[in-house]
Every structure is written in structure tokens, then in C-alpha cells.
Design a protein around this motif. Structure first.
Motif, short mmCIF file in Angstrom:
data_model
loop_
_atom_site.label_atom_id
_atom_site.label_comp_id
_atom_site.label_asym_id
_atom_site.label_seq_id
_atom_site.Cartn_x
_atom_site.Cartn_y
_atom_site.Cartn_z
N GLN A 1 0.85 -1.19 0.00
CA GLN A 1 0.00 0.00 0.00
C GLN A 1 0.88 1.24 0.00
OE1 GLN A 1 -3.24 0.03 -0.17
NE2 GLN A 1 -3.75 2.16 0.27
N VAL A 2 0.75 2.08 -1.01
CA VAL A 2 1.55 3.29 -1.11
C VAL A 2 0.95 4.36 -0.22
CG1 VAL A 2 2.32 5.12 -2.65
CG2 VAL A 2 2.33 2.74 -3.42
N GLN A 3 1.80 5.04 0.51
CA GLN A 3 1.38 6.14 1.37
C GLN A 3 2.13 7.41 0.99
OE1 GLN A 3 -0.97 5.87 3.75
NE2 GLN A 3 -1.24 3.65 3.44
N LEU A 4 1.46 8.54 1.15
CA LEU A 4 2.12 9.84 1.06
C LEU A 4 2.31 10.32 2.49
CD1 LEU A 4 0.18 11.55 -1.88
CD2 LEU A 4 2.41 10.44 -1.95
N VAL A 5 3.57 10.42 2.90
CA VAL A 5 3.88 10.76 4.28
C VAL A 5 4.41 12.19 4.35
CG1 VAL A 5 5.23 10.14 6.31
CG2 VAL A 5 4.40 8.35 4.75
N GLU A 6 3.68 13.04 5.05
CA GLU A 6 4.06 14.44 5.18
C GLU A 6 4.77 14.67 6.51
OE1 GLU A 6 -0.17 15.60 3.14
OE2 GLU A 6 0.18 14.59 5.04
N SER A 7 5.66 15.64 6.51
CA SER A 7 6.35 16.03 7.74
C SER A 7 6.76 17.49 7.64
CB SER A 7 7.56 15.15 7.99
OG SER A 7 8.50 15.27 6.93
N LEU A 20 8.06 21.88 4.53
CA LEU A 20 7.27 20.66 4.52
C LEU A 20 7.86 19.67 3.53
CD1 LEU A 20 3.62 22.10 4.46
CD2 LEU A 20 5.12 21.67 6.43
N SER A 21 7.75 18.39 3.87
CA SER A 21 8.17 17.31 2.97
C SER A 21 7.03 16.32 2.78
CB SER A 21 9.38 16.57 3.55
OG SER A 21 10.48 17.42 3.70
N CYS A 22 7.00 15.71 1.63
CA CYS A 22 6.01 14.67 1.32
C CYS A 22 6.74 13.57 0.56
CB CYS A 22 4.88 15.24 0.49
SG CYS A 22 3.75 13.98 -0.17
N THR A 23 6.75 12.37 1.12
CA THR A 23 7.45 11.25 0.51
C THR A 23 6.48 10.12 0.21
OG1 THR A 23 9.52 11.77 1.64
CG2 THR A 23 9.28 9.54 0.80
N ALA A 24 6.57 9.60 -0.99
CA ALA A 24 5.76 8.44 -1.38
C ALA A 24 6.49 7.18 -0.97
CB ALA A 24 5.50 8.45 -2.87
N SER A 25 5.89 6.43 -0.07
CA SER A 25 6.50 5.18 0.38
C SER A 25 5.79 4.01 -0.28
CB SER A 25 6.38 5.06 1.90
OG SER A 25 5.03 4.99 2.29
N ALA A 91 -3.15 26.48 8.71
CA ALA A 91 -4.03 25.50 8.08
C ALA A 91 -3.43 24.11 8.22
CB ALA A 91 -4.20 25.83 6.58
N VAL A 92 -4.21 23.12 7.85
CA VAL A 92 -3.67 21.78 7.64
C VAL A 92 -3.22 21.71 6.19
CG1 VAL A 92 -4.10 19.31 7.65
CG2 VAL A 92 -5.17 20.77 9.39
N TYR A 93 -1.98 21.33 5.98
CA TYR A 93 -1.41 21.25 4.64
C TYR A 93 -1.40 19.79 4.18
CZ TYR A 93 -0.07 26.13 4.70
OH TYR A 93 -0.10 27.51 4.72
N TYR A 94 -1.93 19.58 2.98
CA TYR A 94 -2.05 18.24 2.43
C TYR A 94 -1.19 18.09 1.18
CZ TYR A 94 -6.24 17.85 5.35
OH TYR A 94 -7.12 17.81 6.40
N CYS A 95 -0.56 16.96 1.09
CA CYS A 95 0.18 16.57 -0.10
C CYS A 95 -0.76 15.81 -1.05
CB CYS A 95 1.34 15.67 0.34
SG CYS A 95 2.19 14.80 -0.97
N ASN A 96 -0.61 16.05 -2.33
CA ASN A 96 -1.41 15.35 -3.34
C ASN A 96 -0.51 14.90 -4.47
OD1 ASN A 96 -3.10 15.69 -6.10
ND2 ASN A 96 -4.42 14.94 -4.46
#
Length: 121
Positions: A1-7, A20-25, A91-96
């Protein structure tokens, strides 16, 4: 299952900076267009910045000149450098991301879980 993990979210004073970082695992064939979106309390989700697979960028007028979106394709990671932060950026920041899981698959759209950014003194 691929996840987009934000930090990288957190509390910062007005005028400060966050990255901010967003990594696809997980196993994927390619990451195509990606973007950052945000949703303030009681507000609709809005586009902050987007970036194509070859690096073309687009920004909301409210963040132009203050935020910079970038990506490292080798690391399957996208970044958002946020400078001169204002209380209105809270705000809450979302990766897409549009993800192709296997070579012959169509792209599928995926969201991260979100990371809170609070700008306050």
C-alpha cells in the motif's frame, strides 16, 4: 500500500519559515504531477502550489514570492519551503500526487494525511 507521508509542520511565529516534505512510500512506477493544498478551520481546501514531473510550477497568488515548491524524483519526495509566514497561512497542509503504480496502469490520485501549520505569536 503506497502512502504519502508528510512532515515538517508545526508552530512558528509570524515572519518565520517552515519546510514541509512529502514522501511516497511503497512500490510505484512513477510520480507525476504533485501539489500542496491547505484547509483552514471552517474553510474549503485550496491549492497552494503544484509541480509537474519535469518541474513546472504554479502558485496561488497568496503565496507567490514567499513559498517555493520543489521535488526530488530520485527520492520520490516533494517539498514546500515556506518563508515570511503569516497568521493567514495557518491551516492543515495536504500533499497530493498522481501516481502510476505499474508501467501500464492509469494514474491514480492520492492524498496525504495532512500536517498542521500554525503561525502565531
Amino acid at each position: 500500500q503506497v502512502q504519502l507521508v508528510e512532515s515538517g509542520g508545526g508552530l512558528v511565529q509570524p515572519g518565520g519559515s517552515l519546510r514541509l516534505s512529502c514522501t511516497a512510500s511503497g512500490s510505484i512506477f512513477s510520480l507525476n504531477a504533485m501539489g500542496w493544498y491547505r484547509q483552514g478551520s471552517g474553510e474549503e481546501r485550496e491549492m497552494v502550489a503544484t509541480i509537474t514531473s519535469d518541474g513546472m510550477t504554479n502558485y496561488a497568488d497568496s503565496v507567490k514570492g514567499r513559498f517555493t515548491i520543489s521535488r526530488d524524483n530520485a527520492k520520490n519526495t516533494m517539498y514546500l519551503q515556506m518563508n515570511s509566514l503569516k497568521p493567514g497561512d495557518t491551516a492543515v497542509y495536504y500533499c497530493n500526487a498522481w501516481i502510476r503504480y505499474r508501467r501500464w496502469d492509469r494514474e491514480l490520485n492520492k492524498w496525504g494525511q495532512g500536517t498542521q501549520v500554525t503561525v502565531s505569536s
